[in-house]
Design a protein around this motif. Structure first.
Motif, PDB file in Angstrom:
ATOM      1  N   THR A  97      -5.041   5.055  -2.136  1.00  0.00           N
ATOM      2  CA  THR A  97      -6.403   5.107  -1.020  1.00  0.00           C
ATOM      3  C   THR A  97      -7.330   6.408  -1.587  1.00  0.00           C
ATOM      4  O   THR A  97      -8.482   6.126  -1.139  1.00  0.00           O
ATOM      5  CB  THR A  97      -5.807   5.494   0.206  1.00  0.00           C
ATOM      6  OG1 THR A  97      -4.793   6.799   0.164  1.00  0.00           O
ATOM      7  CG2 THR A  97      -5.168   4.447   0.860  1.00  0.00           C
ATOM      8  N   ASP A 102       1.489   5.440   0.483  1.00  0.00           N
ATOM      9  CA  ASP A 102       0.702   6.521   1.299  1.00  0.00           C
ATOM     10  C   ASP A 102       0.397   7.587   0.108  1.00  0.00           C
ATOM     11  O   ASP A 102       0.612   7.500  -1.101  1.00  0.00           O
ATOM     12  CB  ASP A 102       1.747   7.122   2.414  1.00  0.00           C
ATOM     13  CG  ASP A 102       3.178   7.632   1.350  1.00  0.00           C
ATOM     14  OD1 ASP A 102       3.150   7.855   0.316  1.00  0.00           O
ATOM     15  OD2 ASP A 102       3.945   7.801   2.227  1.00  0.00           O
ATOM     16  N   ARG A 103      -0.305   8.544   0.465  1.00  0.00           N
ATOM     17  CA  ARG A 103      -1.021   9.553  -0.168  1.00  0.00           C
ATOM     18  C   ARG A 103       0.212  10.221  -1.249  1.00  0.00           C
ATOM     19  O   ARG A 103      -0.051  10.249  -2.517  1.00  0.00           O
ATOM     20  CB  ARG A 103      -1.899  10.558   0.313  1.00  0.00           C
ATOM     21  CG  ARG A 103      -2.638  11.432  -0.732  1.00  0.00           C
ATOM     22  CD  ARG A 103      -3.389  12.522  -0.092  1.00  0.00           C
ATOM     23  NE  ARG A 103      -4.298  13.438  -0.829  1.00  0.00           N
ATOM     24  CZ  ARG A 103      -5.271  12.991  -1.655  1.00  0.00           C
ATOM     25  NH1 ARG A 103      -5.855  11.585  -1.349  1.00  0.00           N
ATOM     26  NH2 ARG A 103      -5.863  13.839  -2.337  1.00  0.00           N
ATOM     27  N   GLU A 141       0.927  -1.098  -0.080  1.00  0.00           N
ATOM     28  CA  GLU A 141      -0.259  -0.100   0.049  1.00  0.00           C
ATOM     29  C   GLU A 141       1.009   1.178   0.103  1.00  0.00           C
ATOM     30  O   GLU A 141       1.955   1.414   0.695  1.00  0.00           O
ATOM     31  CB  GLU A 141      -0.710  -0.175   1.253  1.00  0.00           C
ATOM     32  CG  GLU A 141      -1.887   1.054   1.187  1.00  0.00           C
ATOM     33  CD  GLU A 141      -2.709   1.259   2.519  1.00  0.00           C
ATOM     34  OE1 GLU A 141      -3.186   2.204   2.830  1.00  0.00           O
ATOM     35  OE2 GLU A 141      -3.073  -0.052   2.969  1.00  0.00           O
ATOM     36  N   THR A 152      -7.870   0.156  -4.843  1.00  0.00           N
ATOM     37  CA  THR A 152      -8.243   1.243  -4.030  1.00  0.00           C
ATOM     38  C   THR A 152      -7.441   0.985  -2.708  1.00  0.00           C
ATOM     39  O   THR A 152      -7.353   2.182  -1.777  1.00  0.00           O
ATOM     40  CB  THR A 152      -9.750   1.122  -3.636  1.00  0.00           C
ATOM     41  OG1 THR A 152     -10.003  -0.242  -3.355  1.00  0.00           O
ATOM     42  CG2 THR A 152     -10.593   1.620  -4.735  1.00  0.00           C
ATOM     43  N   LYS A 153      -6.792  -0.238  -2.404  1.00  0.00           N
ATOM     44  CA  LYS A 153      -6.146  -0.284  -1.175  1.00  0.00           C
ATOM     45  C   LYS A 153      -4.636   0.192  -1.485  1.00  0.00           C
ATOM     46  O   LYS A 153      -4.000   0.634  -0.521  1.00  0.00           O
ATOM     47  CB  LYS A 153      -5.949  -1.822  -1.068  1.00  0.00           C
ATOM     48  CG  LYS A 153      -7.274  -2.436  -0.419  1.00  0.00           C
ATOM     49  CD  LYS A 153      -7.037  -3.868  -0.034  1.00  0.00           C
ATOM     50  CE  LYS A 153      -6.747  -4.688  -1.147  1.00  0.00           C
ATOM     51  NZ  LYS A 153      -6.570  -6.198  -0.992  1.00  0.00           N
TER      52      LYS A 153
END
Length: 264
Positions: free
Chosen positions: A223, A187-188, A185, A219-220
């Motif tokens: 995010t 981060d933004r 995942e 989407t994981k």
């Protein structure tokens, strides 16, 4: 005077002169293959033009091979993979005709994207590297990178105020191969930087992505739903999507090889 003198050279002197001329003109292939080609030309009673054509074509072919090798090395593939070595029996989800069409690299010429989606071990990386290698062999500039490595590089570039330069460097390659997207995942900030690389590349340039997540699962990784949708749109618009399935390609390949060995 020179032409008259050259016609009187002995075979040994002519061979020495050819060797020296090839060194000066930087024709290593002709220099190395001339003796064998000269003997073959004599046996086959080849014309002067035919012999000269054989020499020049051998040099051209070898230079093209060396250029391909340099492009493949510059791509940074972690290992050697070829389409010839791909076992379609080990993964029936992969259509050989579709892969052979992609191997023409018409999609790279048009700047279309490619997305390989499937579980771990289903042959995504093999196909990504093999198709990237085909593109390099056909004269395209290719770069392979893991998604996490690319994001880390972009974050460091942003911190060091050289982000535009880094993005431009990736933008100059004809085909950017991003492997293992979705394994971790983001981060933004990392997701947004990756989005910049995918969207700010020139339209004529292609991107190929291998992901263990379906589009619904991205989407994981990204995010922000809007960011995720924008990336999916960028990849899927006019692109090719290959689903490699869920069954382990490596396990099936091992089993198939064992069965062939037993049958033999």
């Amino acid at each position: 005077m020179n032409a008259q003198r050259n016609r009187g050279l002995t075979e040994e002197a002519a061979t020495t002169a050819i060797d020296q001329a090839c060194r000066m003109l930087r024709l290593p292939t002709i220099r190395g293959q001339f003796p064998d080609l000269a003997e073959a030309a004599s046996r086959e009673q080849m014309s002067y033009r035919g012999f000269l054509a054989e020499l020049l074509l051998s040099e051209c072919d070898d230079r093209a091979r060396r250029r391909s090798e340099r492009r493949i090395k510059a791509a940074g593939f972690p290992r050697e993979k070829s389409l010839r070595a791909f076992d379609y029996d080990a993964n029936p989800n992969i259509d050989a005709a579709t892969i052979n069409t992609l191997a023409t690299c018409e999609w790279v010429r048009k700047g279309h994207p490619l997305c390989l989606i499937g579980d771990s071990g289903t042959g995504k990386s093999h196909l990504l590297i093999a198709l990237g290698t085909e593109a390099a062999m056909k004269g395209y500039r290719v770069k392979y990178v893991l998604a996490t490595k690319l994001v880390n590089e972009l974050v460091e570039a942003a911190d060091e105020k050289v982000l535009a330069k880094t993005i431009a460097r990736y933008g100059r390659v004809d085909l950017l191969c991003i492997d293992e997207l979705g394994y971790m995942e983001l981060d933004r900030r990392g997701a947004e930087l990756l989005f910049q690389v995918l969207t700010e590349r020139e339209e004529k340039n292609s991107v190929a992505i291998a992901s263990n997540e379906s589009f619904g699962g991205w989407t994981k990784t990204f995010t922000d739903p809007r960011l995720c949708a924008a990336i999916v749109d960028r990849i899927t618009f006019g692109g090719n999507i290959i689903e490699t399935g869920t069954d382990s390609y490596r396990l099936a390949q091992t089993n198939a090889q064992a069965e062939r060995a037993d049958a033999g």
